[in-house]
Design a protein around this motif. Structure first.
Motif: not given
Length: 307
Positions: A61-66, A72-77
């Motif tokens: 899952n990409v966006v952290p829960e909560g 949301f701004e995605p990171k390199a990971k």
């Protein structure tokens, strides 16, 4: 004698080699690599994929829960994890404003992107809009499709079709899981729609306007403390209107959500000598409920607040 010793040593070496090969094959068979690698944008999509894929899928899952998925701004990971996936499931309908930019940068031509809201008749976001700053324009549609019954069924089907395409050997498995999911959602609708038809007051208040599609399914009307994109605390004028709305419509339960501060909900509840109650928006795994369990809880809880 010497010949016998050499023969014995060869037998031992052969046994060790075969044992090693056998062990290696066992590891490969039980490895997670045999599962379809799914990347989901946020928890609501993860919960849907779990209903259809069950133990045949490995989900990241990409966006952290909560966390609010809108901004949301995605990171390199996150980019790396998406690139490793077989399927990337997004809700669509403008929910993940960041997804288009991310997908342009992903280096995986075989990645199957699933817009789970494909085929859904979307609700205009203007139905819920308050005064929103221009630089916070999220789109023209209400993106909370996963929180409706009929819409969640469409999303589940879109996910099922993608899984069948990626893993045709387990076609029947995914189709059966979808039938079970569809049946459970139909049971909720068929059980509660007649009940809601008998209720005279069909109005309720939530933290932000997330239940437009559920309202369409059940003939309900939601009002909310924050707008469809959870833009922040309401203006004094909006608060005044909410207090009036609560009193005029005899609302006794104000629903709270994990992503919206309960403070204003608690204030409204005190105004009518009512109470606050939790409702699930599936931005995180609350109380360890499955997607179907959370949906059933929501419908039952709203019904109990109105009857």
């Amino acid at each position: 004698m010497k010949k016998r010793i050499i023969t014995s040593m060869l037998a031992v070496m052969l046994t060790v080699t075969l044992t090693g090969c056998s062990k290696e094959n066992t590891v490969k068979t039980s490895s997670e690599s045999n599962k379809v690698k799914i990347v989901t944008s946020f928890y609501g999509m993860k919960a849907l994929v779990e209903e259809i894929g069950k133990d045949k899928v490995e989900i990241h899952n990409v966006v952290p829960e909560g966390t609010e998925p809108h901004d949301f701004e995605p990171k390199a990971k996150d980019m790396i994890n998406i690139e490793k996936g077989n399927i990337f499931v997004i809700n669509g309908a403008g929910m993940e404003g960041w997804s288009e930019k991310v997908l342009k940068s992903v280096n995986n031509s075989n990645l199957e992107v699933v817009d789970a809201s494909k085929g859904i008749e979307l609700i205009s976001a203007k139905d819920h809009e308050e005064e929103v700053e221009e630089d916070h324009d999220h789109g023209e549609y209400d993106p909370h499709t996963w929180l409706g019954i009929e819409t969640a069924k469409i999303q589940g089907k879109n996910i099922m079709e993608a899984l069948v395409k990626a893993d045709p050997g387990n076609k029947t498995y995914y189709e059966e899981n979808y039938k079970t999911f569809e049946g459970a959602m139909n049971d909720i609708l068929n059980t509660y729609k007649p009940k809601f038809n008998e209720v005279s007051n069909k109005k309720f208040i939530t933290g932000h306007a997330t239940f437009g599609y559920l309202c369409r399914d059940l003939g309900l009307e939601q009002n909310s403390i924050e707008d469809v994109f959870a833009e922040g605390e309401p203006s004094p004028k909006k608060l005044e209107e909410l207090v009036k709305y609560v009193k005029q419509n005899n609302v006794k339960v104000i629903f709270t959500e994990t992503l919206v501060s309960p403070e204003i909900s608690e204030t409204l509840a005190r105004e009518v000598k009512g109470k606050t109650e939790k409702i699930y928006t599936l931005h995180s795994n609350e109380d360890n409920k499955t997607f179907v369990e959370a949906m059933k809880y929501n419908v039952e809880t709203i019904y109990n607040s109105l009857k």
